[in-house]
Design a protein around this motif. Sequence first.
Motif, PDB file in Angstrom:
ATOM      1  N   ARG A 201      21.513  27.457  17.840  1.00 25.69           N
ATOM      2  CA  ARG A 201      20.591  27.542  16.705  1.00 25.69           C
ATOM      3  C   ARG A 201      20.303  29.000  16.366  1.00 25.69           C
ATOM      4  NH1 ARG A 201      15.579  28.420  15.377  1.00 25.69           N
ATOM      5  NH2 ARG A 201      14.897  28.849  17.520  1.00 25.69           N
ATOM      6  N   LEU A 202      20.077  29.818  17.388  1.00 23.68           N
ATOM      7  CA  LEU A 202      19.778  31.230  17.162  1.00 23.68           C
ATOM      8  C   LEU A 202      21.002  31.987  16.659  1.00 23.68           C
ATOM      9  CD1 LEU A 202      17.614  31.845  20.360  1.00 23.68           C
ATOM     10  CD2 LEU A 202      16.795  31.676  17.996  1.00 23.68           C
ATOM     11  N   ILE A 203      22.179  31.690  17.229  1.00 19.59           N
ATOM     12  CA  ILE A 203      23.402  32.337  16.757  1.00 19.59           C
ATOM     13  C   ILE A 203      23.666  31.960  15.296  1.00 19.59           C
ATOM     14  CG2 ILE A 203      25.924  32.412  17.011  1.00 19.59           C
ATOM     15  CD1 ILE A 203      25.528  32.014  20.014  1.00 19.59           C
ATOM     16  N   GLY A 204      23.521  30.663  14.994  1.00 20.20           N
ATOM     17  CA  GLY A 204      23.751  30.202  13.628  1.00 20.20           C
ATOM     18  C   GLY A 204      22.798  30.844  12.638  1.00 20.20           C
ATOM     19  N   GLU A 205      21.551  30.997  13.050  1.00 23.90           N
ATOM     20  CA  GLU A 205      20.563  31.639  12.175  1.00 23.90           C
ATOM     21  C   GLU A 205      20.974  33.081  11.887  1.00 23.90           C
ATOM     22  OE1 GLU A 205      16.503  33.143  13.557  1.00 23.90           O
ATOM     23  OE2 GLU A 205      15.993  31.239  12.602  1.00 23.90           O
ATOM     24  N   ALA A 206      21.419  33.795  12.924  1.00 29.58           N
ATOM     25  CA  ALA A 206      21.880  35.175  12.737  1.00 29.58           C
ATOM     26  C   ALA A 206      23.112  35.227  11.851  1.00 29.58           C
ATOM     27  CB  ALA A 206      22.173  35.804  14.094  1.00 29.58           C
ATOM     28  N   ASP A 207      23.997  34.229  11.991  1.00 30.35           N
ATOM     29  CA  ASP A 207      25.208  34.155  11.183  1.00 30.35           C
ATOM     30  C   ASP A 207      24.853  33.940   9.711  1.00 30.35           C
ATOM     31  OD1 ASP A 207      27.772  33.779  10.197  1.00 30.35           O
ATOM     32  OD2 ASP A 207      28.293  32.144  11.554  1.00 30.35           O
ATOM     33  N   ILE A 208      24.001  32.969   9.444  1.00 36.48           N
ATOM     34  CA  ILE A 208      23.617  32.653   8.062  1.00 36.48           C
ATOM     35  C   ILE A 208      22.954  33.848   7.391  1.00 36.48           C
ATOM     36  CG2 ILE A 208      22.034  31.263   6.650  1.00 36.48           C
ATOM     37  CD1 ILE A 208      22.603  28.950   8.673  1.00 36.48           C
ATOM     38  N   HIS A 209      22.104  34.548   8.125  1.00 39.33           N
ATOM     39  CA  HIS A 209      21.363  35.677   7.545  1.00 39.33           C
ATOM     40  C   HIS A 209      22.109  37.004   7.708  1.00 39.33           C
ATOM     41  CE1 HIS A 209      17.901  33.255   6.572  1.00 39.33           C
ATOM     42  NE2 HIS A 209      17.915  32.734   7.788  1.00 39.33           N
ATOM     43  N   ARG A 210      23.338  36.940   8.245  1.00 39.02           N
ATOM     44  CA  ARG A 210      24.220  38.105   8.367  1.00 39.02           C
ATOM     45  C   ARG A 210      23.538  39.263   9.093  1.00 39.02           C
ATOM     46  NH1 ARG A 210      28.044  36.059   8.950  1.00 39.02           N
ATOM     47  NH2 ARG A 210      29.326  37.854   8.532  1.00 39.02           N
ATOM     48  N   ARG A 211      22.972  38.965  10.239  1.00 39.72           N
ATOM     49  CA  ARG A 211      22.351  40.006  11.056  1.00 39.72           C
ATOM     50  C   ARG A 211      23.444  40.767  11.789  1.00 39.72           C
ATOM     51  NH1 ARG A 211      17.668  35.844  12.980  1.00 39.72           N
ATOM     52  NH2 ARG A 211      16.403  36.011  11.104  1.00 39.72           N
ATOM     53  N   ARG A 212      23.557  42.036  11.487  1.00 38.66           N
ATOM     54  CA  ARG A 212      24.724  42.828  11.889  1.00 38.66           C
ATOM     55  C   ARG A 212      24.894  42.929  13.396  1.00 38.66           C
ATOM     56  NH1 ARG A 212      27.412  46.283   8.613  1.00 38.66           N
ATOM     57  NH2 ARG A 212      27.495  47.876  10.245  1.00 38.66           N
ATOM     58  N   LEU A 213      23.794  42.885  14.143  1.00 33.28           N
ATOM     59  CA  LEU A 213      23.914  43.059  15.583  1.00 33.28           C
ATOM     60  C   LEU A 213      24.776  41.964  16.201  1.00 33.28           C
ATOM     61  CD1 LEU A 213      22.885  45.174  17.569  1.00 33.28           C
ATOM     62  CD2 LEU A 213      21.077  43.598  18.206  1.00 33.28           C
ATOM     63  N   LEU A 214      24.784  40.762  15.590  1.00 32.75           N
ATOM     64  CA  LEU A 214      25.649  39.685  16.069  1.00 32.75           C
ATOM     65  C   LEU A 214      26.912  39.548  15.235  1.00 32.75           C
ATOM     66  CD1 LEU A 214      23.424  36.701  17.232  1.00 32.75           C
ATOM     67  CD2 LEU A 214      24.687  38.338  18.597  1.00 32.75           C
ATOM     68  N   THR A 215      26.788  39.590  13.919  1.00 27.83           N
ATOM     69  CA  THR A 215      27.972  39.379  13.091  1.00 27.83           C
ATOM     70  C   THR A 215      28.990  40.496  13.280  1.00 27.83           C
ATOM     71  OG1 THR A 215      26.924  40.437  11.187  1.00 27.83           O
ATOM     72  CG2 THR A 215      26.700  38.054  11.366  1.00 27.83           C
TER      73      THR A 215
END
Length: 461
Positions: free
Chosen positions: A109-123
């Motif tokens: 859920r947290l990874i997907g949220e970062a993916d959807i919002h294009r948070r650079r630290l993860l994407t």
Amino acid sequence: MARPRARNEALVDALREAGLTYARLASEVRAVARTAGEELRTNKSAVAHWVGGAEPHPRTTLYVTEAVSRALGREVSPSELGFEEPGGEDRSRVSLGMCPGADPVEVLRLIGEADIHRRRLLTNAAYSVAAAGLPLGVEQAIPGQRRGDSGDFHAGRSEIEAVREMTRLFTRIDERHGGQHGRTAVVQYLTTDVARLCRASFAREADRAAMLGAAAEVAYLCGWKAYDAGEHGLAQRYQLQAYELTREAGDEAHQAFVLRILAHNGMDVRRPEHTLDLAEAALSRVRGRVGPATEALFVVTLARALANAGRSAEAARRLRVAQDLVLRGDEAELPHWAALWGSARACVSSHAAKTVRGMGDHVAAERHYAAAARSRPGPEYQRITALTLAAQGGEQAAMGHLEQACGTWGRALELLDGVRSARAVDAVDGMRRALAPLRGRGARVAEELDERARAWRAAHV
């Protein structure tokens, strides 16, 4: 008067142990950053500043840590290199999806949220060699149920089949149009509907396990979509959590399939350090327990990993076994998690091509790529067929058959029309590099194809 900075002895010791010069570390840091979609100008002077006590930019710290981990063959942390650890939310994001034992549904859920919002630290996270080996060290016992039923709704076989049907639909779109079509929709589906169903109450434990397995299929589809966008670190995190879901489901064959995915991912991004161990572990869990066509998928993965490790004779033997298995097998008996990706024969042919190409045999590689393309007729697998043809053309060009290669590449470009994929962009760029020596020399067929490739790239980037 400014207080002098203390020399970073921890970094000095790590570089000495890894056998890295300042220039070599700088080169490796740039390479890691490139896989994360960032171009750095790091040079040996920057490394000298770090040794002198300067702190890199927080994101650069992560690239340095990964570069040193790769050189040492084990994971190190920023603090072990004398750097500050990321703090607060950044610290939790850095480790998100990289720690076995956490609740995979919540992590996804947290990874997907970062993916959807294009948070650079993860994407923009780099692929981690150290993390690739994490499943090899995880205790294989099935973990206990970590969370109680939500109690607000019940789910069963109809909900499981609904998730599988949605996954088949999304996969068909992915294979035909490329990973960037519907990507947000798939991630949103995983983090909302699928996550909620994983927390439902079930009449039978077998149904709960089946739902976790269905969720794993959606998770590694999200991973392939990230991979198809060139976001390899993010893809790896999705795949690791898919593995955690299959562990919790207690499905050893499905676990093995995710290990196989992790092995291929490592080989595809040219980080093969753990891939042979992953391929061997995957095959050991399914040998004799699945049908011949399914087992062939695991054997050909091991063949490719052996070829990458320089063990050509063993790779050739495994390749013959995989080809025999897939010819004897019945594709109708493929488990749903294997059948999602189409023909086992096409898959074995494609990976056979990559195996022999790694052994320097362009003739055999061209033949296997041609067989893989023929095994996927029609538009259903448009993207993968186009990429296969692009690779086949590359083998023809490597043998000096440039006119034949141009014809094959032309067919690939036709299929790539409308496909949104970073891998497709890389394939077209590869065509243009191969054609570069012919431009301006009167080779009309090459010039026409290069113009088509240039126009395709302009329209798709």
